[in-house]
Motif scaffolding. Structure first.
Motif, PDB file in Angstrom:
ATOM      1  N   ILE A 196       4.382  35.656 -60.474  1.00 59.29           N
ATOM      2  CA  ILE A 196       5.195  36.872 -60.317  1.00 59.29           C
ATOM      3  C   ILE A 196       6.322  36.621 -59.321  1.00 59.29           C
ATOM      4  O   ILE A 196       7.496  36.763 -59.644  1.00 59.29           O
ATOM      5  CB  ILE A 196       4.308  38.049 -59.860  1.00 59.29           C
ATOM      6  N   ARG A 197       5.907  36.216 -58.127  1.00 59.69           N
ATOM      7  CA  ARG A 197       6.908  35.949 -57.099  1.00 59.69           C
ATOM      8  C   ARG A 197       7.211  34.454 -57.088  1.00 59.69           C
ATOM      9  O   ARG A 197       6.415  33.653 -56.637  1.00 59.69           O
ATOM     10  CB  ARG A 197       6.377  36.400 -55.738  1.00 59.69           C
ATOM     11  N   LYS A 198       8.360  34.084 -57.621  1.00 58.72           N
ATOM     12  CA  LYS A 198       8.734  32.687 -57.733  1.00 58.72           C
ATOM     13  C   LYS A 198       9.184  32.142 -56.385  1.00 58.72           C
ATOM     14  O   LYS A 198       9.949  32.778 -55.664  1.00 58.72           O
ATOM     15  CB  LYS A 198       9.870  32.514 -58.752  1.00 58.72           C
ATOM     16  N   ARG A 199       8.670  30.941 -56.056  1.00 63.88           N
ATOM     17  CA  ARG A 199       9.090  30.266 -54.839  1.00 63.88           C
ATOM     18  C   ARG A 199       9.485  28.833 -55.182  1.00 63.88           C
ATOM     19  O   ARG A 199       8.752  28.129 -55.886  1.00 63.88           O
ATOM     20  CB  ARG A 199       7.959  30.262 -53.809  1.00 63.88           C
ATOM     21  N   SER A 200      10.652  28.420 -54.722  1.00 62.99           N
ATOM     22  CA  SER A 200      11.131  27.078 -54.998  1.00 62.99           C
ATOM     23  C   SER A 200      10.533  26.093 -54.000  1.00 62.99           C
ATOM     24  O   SER A 200      10.187  26.447 -52.887  1.00 62.99           O
ATOM     25  CB  SER A 200      12.660  27.027 -54.926  1.00 62.99           C
ATOM     26  N   PHE A 201      10.399  24.853 -54.444  1.00 63.74           N
ATOM     27  CA  PHE A 201       9.883  23.797 -53.581  1.00 63.74           C
ATOM     28  C   PHE A 201      10.540  22.471 -53.967  1.00 63.74           C
ATOM     29  O   PHE A 201      11.078  22.315 -55.067  1.00 63.74           O
ATOM     30  CB  PHE A 201       8.362  23.691 -53.696  1.00 63.74           C
ATOM     31  N   THR A 202      10.490  21.540 -53.038  1.00 64.42           N
ATOM     32  CA  THR A 202      10.991  20.195 -53.269  1.00 64.42           C
ATOM     33  C   THR A 202       9.806  19.250 -53.369  1.00 64.42           C
ATOM     34  O   THR A 202       8.913  19.271 -52.532  1.00 64.42           O
ATOM     35  CB  THR A 202      11.913  19.741 -52.127  1.00 64.42           C
TER      36      THR A 202
ATOM     37  N   SER B 148      -1.492   8.264 -68.153  1.00 62.39           N
ATOM     38  CA  SER B 148      -0.715   7.212 -68.833  1.00 62.39           C
ATOM     39  C   SER B 148       0.518   7.729 -69.561  1.00 62.39           C
ATOM     40  O   SER B 148       1.001   7.099 -70.489  1.00 62.39           O
ATOM     41  CB  SER B 148      -1.609   6.438 -69.820  1.00 62.39           C
ATOM     42  N   ILE B 149       1.054   8.882 -69.150  1.00 62.78           N
ATOM     43  CA  ILE B 149       2.276   9.366 -69.791  1.00 62.78           C
ATOM     44  C   ILE B 149       3.478   8.668 -69.163  1.00 62.78           C
ATOM     45  O   ILE B 149       3.489   8.363 -67.964  1.00 62.78           O
ATOM     46  CB  ILE B 149       2.413  10.898 -69.652  1.00 62.78           C
ATOM     47  N   PRO B 150       4.530   8.374 -69.941  1.00 61.77           N
ATOM     48  CA  PRO B 150       5.688   7.627 -69.419  1.00 61.77           C
ATOM     49  C   PRO B 150       6.405   8.344 -68.283  1.00 61.77           C
ATOM     50  O   PRO B 150       7.037   7.696 -67.449  1.00 61.77           O
ATOM     51  CB  PRO B 150       6.600   7.486 -70.650  1.00 61.77           C
ATOM     52  N   GLU B 151       6.342   9.679 -68.272  1.00 61.18           N
ATOM     53  CA  GLU B 151       7.058  10.433 -67.239  1.00 61.18           C
ATOM     54  C   GLU B 151       6.412  10.312 -65.859  1.00 61.18           C
ATOM     55  O   GLU B 151       6.957  10.776 -64.865  1.00 61.18           O
ATOM     56  CB  GLU B 151       7.140  11.914 -67.622  1.00 61.18           C
ATOM     57  N   GLY B 152       5.230   9.689 -65.791  1.00 59.58           N
ATOM     58  CA  GLY B 152       4.563   9.553 -64.510  1.00 59.58           C
ATOM     59  C   GLY B 152       3.953  10.852 -64.032  1.00 59.58           C
ATOM     60  O   GLY B 152       3.518  11.696 -64.816  1.00 59.58           O
ATOM     61  N   THR B 153       3.932  11.056 -62.724  1.00 57.80           N
ATOM     62  CA  THR B 153       3.320  12.242 -62.135  1.00 57.80           C
ATOM     63  C   THR B 153       4.081  12.621 -60.877  1.00 57.80           C
ATOM     64  O   THR B 153       5.083  11.997 -60.532  1.00 57.80           O
ATOM     65  CB  THR B 153       1.836  11.975 -61.806  1.00 57.80           C
ATOM     66  N   THR B 154       3.618  13.667 -60.193  1.00 55.46           N
ATOM     67  CA  THR B 154       4.270  14.143 -58.978  1.00 55.46           C
ATOM     68  C   THR B 154       3.278  14.083 -57.822  1.00 55.46           C
ATOM     69  O   THR B 154       2.065  13.973 -58.018  1.00 55.46           O
ATOM     70  CB  THR B 154       4.773  15.579 -59.143  1.00 55.46           C
ATOM     71  N   LEU B 155       3.823  14.183 -56.611  1.00 58.51           N
ATOM     72  CA  LEU B 155       2.953  14.199 -55.437  1.00 58.51           C
ATOM     73  C   LEU B 155       2.038  15.415 -55.447  1.00 58.51           C
ATOM     74  O   LEU B 155       0.878  15.344 -55.029  1.00 58.51           O
ATOM     75  CB  LEU B 155       3.797  14.176 -54.165  1.00 58.51           C
TER      76      LEU B 155
ATOM     77  N   LYS C  12       9.320   4.090 -59.650  1.00 61.84           N
ATOM     78  CA  LYS C  12      10.514   4.769 -59.164  1.00 61.84           C
ATOM     79  C   LYS C  12      10.112   6.082 -58.494  1.00 61.84           C
ATOM     80  O   LYS C  12       9.134   6.713 -58.889  1.00 61.84           O
ATOM     81  CB  LYS C  12      11.483   5.062 -60.316  1.00 61.84           C
ATOM     82  N   LEU C  13      10.879   6.478 -57.496  1.00 59.60           N
ATOM     83  CA  LEU C  13      10.664   7.742 -56.807  1.00 59.60           C
ATOM     84  C   LEU C  13      11.894   8.611 -57.001  1.00 59.60           C
ATOM     85  O   LEU C  13      13.008   8.194 -56.690  1.00 59.60           O
ATOM     86  CB  LEU C  13      10.432   7.505 -55.309  1.00 59.60           C
ATOM     87  N   GLU C  14      11.681   9.799 -57.540  1.00 62.33           N
ATOM     88  CA  GLU C  14      12.788  10.719 -57.789  1.00 62.33           C
ATOM     89  C   GLU C  14      12.483  12.084 -57.190  1.00 62.33           C
ATOM     90  O   GLU C  14      11.379  12.608 -57.345  1.00 62.33           O
ATOM     91  CB  GLU C  14      13.053  10.866 -59.292  1.00 62.33           C
ATOM     92  N   GLU C  15      13.464  12.662 -56.537  1.00 62.48           N
ATOM     93  CA  GLU C  15      13.325  13.999 -55.965  1.00 62.48           C
ATOM     94  C   GLU C  15      13.649  15.040 -57.026  1.00 62.48           C
ATOM     95  O   GLU C  15      14.540  14.837 -57.861  1.00 62.48           O
ATOM     96  CB  GLU C  15      14.276  14.147 -54.772  1.00 62.48           C
ATOM     97  N   TYR C  16      12.916  16.153 -57.016  1.00 63.71           N
ATOM     98  CA  TYR C  16      13.230  17.228 -57.949  1.00 63.71           C
ATOM     99  C   TYR C  16      12.880  18.568 -57.316  1.00 63.71           C
ATOM    100  O   TYR C  16      12.105  18.640 -56.370  1.00 63.71           O
ATOM    101  CB  TYR C  16      12.476  17.058 -59.276  1.00 63.71           C
ATOM    102  N   GLN C  17      13.457  19.622 -57.834  1.00 62.22           N
ATOM    103  CA  GLN C  17      13.214  20.985 -57.389  1.00 62.22           C
ATOM    104  C   GLN C  17      12.342  21.701 -58.414  1.00 62.22           C
ATOM    105  O   GLN C  17      12.572  21.596 -59.610  1.00 62.22           O
ATOM    106  CB  GLN C  17      14.531  21.758 -57.201  1.00 62.22           C
TER     107      GLN C  17
END
Length: 610
Positions: free
Chosen positions: A353-359, A390-397, A342-347
């Motif tokens: 120190i300086r937080k930057r958001s990403f998708t 091998s964790i159930p949550e998978g991984t990210t790009l 499955k492919l899921e988008e998340y933020q």
């Protein structure tokens, strides 16, 4: 070179030569080892060098060299060559912050001492210690006078930080150079010389980094930098000439030697250029014919997939036997379509120190609908076993990208095995013929006939034959010739690509059902038209925007939304390219990979342990 021999398939001849070579090495190497005093050995797990250029043109160098000793050792030595009026002074040796004591020349085997011998063309450093089956890191520091050479247009630092006379390998080598402040980014040019897989990075106008993973024995690591005079106002080592044009010429020559050889054939001489054009035409025509067949599909559009095989196999065909990271992207998407993941988008947020958001996108394992092919199973295992653990949550790009940077050897091994599996799967479809021996024979004949011309006043023709002959041999050896089946499928994929690019203009009744487009989108990634297909898909099916569930939930709303889909494919392509890429040479001085030239800088030398 290995790839060349593999493609030429000179198995018997090459195997014989390889056997002779191995036997010769064994005969030469075993007596040398038998005559040695013991079986001790050492190498360098790391060499890190911090160098700082001063306003007066001197350079402070601090080298931390880690030895990994197997056996008992009592000392080591190093020597540095001097060029371009440079001299070395203030040599110091230390270990873990504890300085060694300087002693008269020739004093040895007293732990914690060193001596320095200054000669006209080099500086020799010897230091003593006691080490047994352990890692030891020694720090050598010194000042180089006249390190910077002032040309009329630029200042130049040309220094061989690791010479080619070190007899042992280095696992990781890094040089960090700090320049005086005051330059702009575009005013700094930097090159690296040594192994082609090395990398040079201009971090900022005052910081340049050279890195090599796996520096072989007897191989230098050299840095060359051009920067404004204003950074070294007190320097006084003048050349009296313009320097930048020559530097650029040198670097371009080392980075593009093959192109420079080909330019020789453009000389205004009749027979040489004519022969070149004839051979080039011969090769181009043969290459075009290699992808055609009288029975191949000839229509402008093809409205379905050319064959029932994976997107990676389709990519291998349309790119004439090459596999690229986009095939990885398409395979991941195909596994999602078939329910294996499955492919899921998340933020997310990055930075302490300086937080930057990403998708980003998360890849989660799931139960599939069908059997996986070998290369698909390899990809699945790489993502969910190697990267995610091998964790159930998978991984990210982002995690895949980080893994590729951190575990380069493992990633490279996976990518090699993965591409080999794709090649084997594609071979079952019999897309390609064997090697084009006729073209190879023509190239060999031209090469042999051209040899006597070297001794005649026909230099241009000799050059042409010297280039075109081997070029034809290699070109025809690497040429992927399509079988009638391969040519038919190749033509259908090209027609299918045109259909994907233009389907919104066609009659709606000739366009496949919406649900089929999930499958088509996967192959659109391989064909490089995924973005165009998404745009046209929403033109042909405007109801998709308000009702994304018209598509199956394989990709969810990500696929139904063009922005999300483009973000997904772009993120995947970037992550996989970053994970799998290697540095390439640059002749412009803007950073990149090392070139194979150089060797003219100051410094260098070598050393060893006793």
């Amino acid at each position: 070179m290995k790839r060349k021999y593999k493609l030429l398939s000179f198995r018997a001849g090459f195997g014989f030569l390889l056997m002779v070579f191995v036997i010769a090495i064994v005969i030469l190497f075993i007596p040398a080892r038998a005559g040695a005093q013991d079986d001790r050995s050492f190498y360098f797990p790391s060499v890190t060098i911090e160098a700082e250029v001063n306003p007066d043109g001197t350079m402070n160098v601090t080298e931390q060299r880690t030895f990994r000793f197997d056996g008992n050792y009592r000392g080591a030595w190093a020597y540095i060559y001097l060029k371009y009026n440079s001299t070395i002074r203030d040599v110091q040796v230390s270990e873990e912050g504890q300085p060694y004591r300087e002693m008269p020349i020739g004093t040895q085997d007293i732990p914690g001492i060193f001596y320095v011998e200054y000669k006209p063309d080099l500086v020799y450093i010897d230091w003593s210690y006691e080490a047994y089956n352990e890692d030891r890191t020694f720090t050598l520091s010194y000042v180089v006078d006249n390190a910077v050479l002032l040309h009329q247009d630029v200042a130049e630092l040309y220094w061989q930080f690791i010479g080619d006379e070190w007899g042992e390998r280095t696992t990781y080598a890094r040089v960090t150079l700090t320049l005086p402040a005051g330059a702009n980014q575009g005013e700094i040019r930097a090159w690296g010389h040594g192994p082609l897989y090395g990398a040079v990075t201009i971090v900022d106008p005052a910081t340049i980094v050279w890195e090599v993973d796996g520096l072989p024995a007897k191989t230098f690591m050299e840095a060359r930098v051009a920067f404004p005079h204003k950074l070294v106002p007190q320097a006084a080592n003048y050349s009296g000439l313009d320097g930048l044009p020559g530097m650029l010429a040198d670097e371009e020559a080392w980075a593009r030697q093959a192109n420079l050889k080909r330019t020789m054939t453009r000389l205004d001489y009749f027979f040489g250029p004519l022969l070149f054009l004839a051979m080039l035409t011969y090769y181009i025509v043969a290459r075009i014919r290699s992808k055609r067949s009288p029975d191949a599909y000839k229509g402008d559009y093809y409205r379905k997939l050319a064959g029932d095989y994976s997107p990676a196999e389709a990519g291998y065909l349309v790119r004439s036997g090459k596999t690229v990271p986009e095939d990885f992207t398409a395979t991941v998407m195909d596994l999602a379509r078939r329910g294996h993941l499955k492919l899921e988008e998340y933020q997310g947020e990055s930075g302490l120190i300086r937080k930057r958001s990403f998708t980003d996108f998360r890849v989660i394992p799931a139960e599939g609908k069908d059997q996986l092919k070998k290369h698909e199973q390899q990809l699945f295992s790489f993502i969910f076993e190697k990267v995610s653990g091998s964790i159930p949550e998978g991984t990210t790009l982002r995690d895949i990208e980080k893994y590729g940077k951190r575990r380069r050897e493992n990633t490279a091994l996976f990518y090699k095995n993965w591409t080999e599996s794709i090649k084997k799967e594609a071979a079952k479809h019999k897309f390609f013929k064997g090697i084009a021996w006729s073209g190879i024979i023509v190239g060999a004949v031209i090469t042999v006939v051209g040899i006597p011309l070297r001794f005649l006043p026909m230099i241009i023709t000799f050059v042409v034959t010297s280039i075109t002959g081997p070029f034809l041999i290699i070109g025809f050896a690497m040429m992927k010739r399509l079988t009638p089946i391969g040519a038919d499928h190749f033509a259908k994929w090209r027609a299918f690509k045109r259909f994907l690019q233009h389907f919104s203009r066609l009659d709606r009744s000739t366009i496949p059902a919406l649900i089929v487009w999930e499958h088509y989108l996967v192959y659109a990634v391989v064909l490089g038209v995924a973005k165009e297909v998404m745009e046209q898909l929403h033109l042909a099916y405007p109801e998709l925007k308000s009702n994304p569930h018209l598509l199956s939930p394989a990709f969810g709303v990500i696929v139904a939304n063009p922005v999300r889909f483009n973000s997904l494919t772009s993120s995947m392509d970037q992550s996989f390219k970053t994970a799998f890429r290697s540095a390439s040479s640059s002749g412009s001085g803007g950073g990149g990979g090392f070139s194979g030239g150089g060797g003219g800088g100051g410094g260098g030398g070598g050393g060893g342990a006793r």
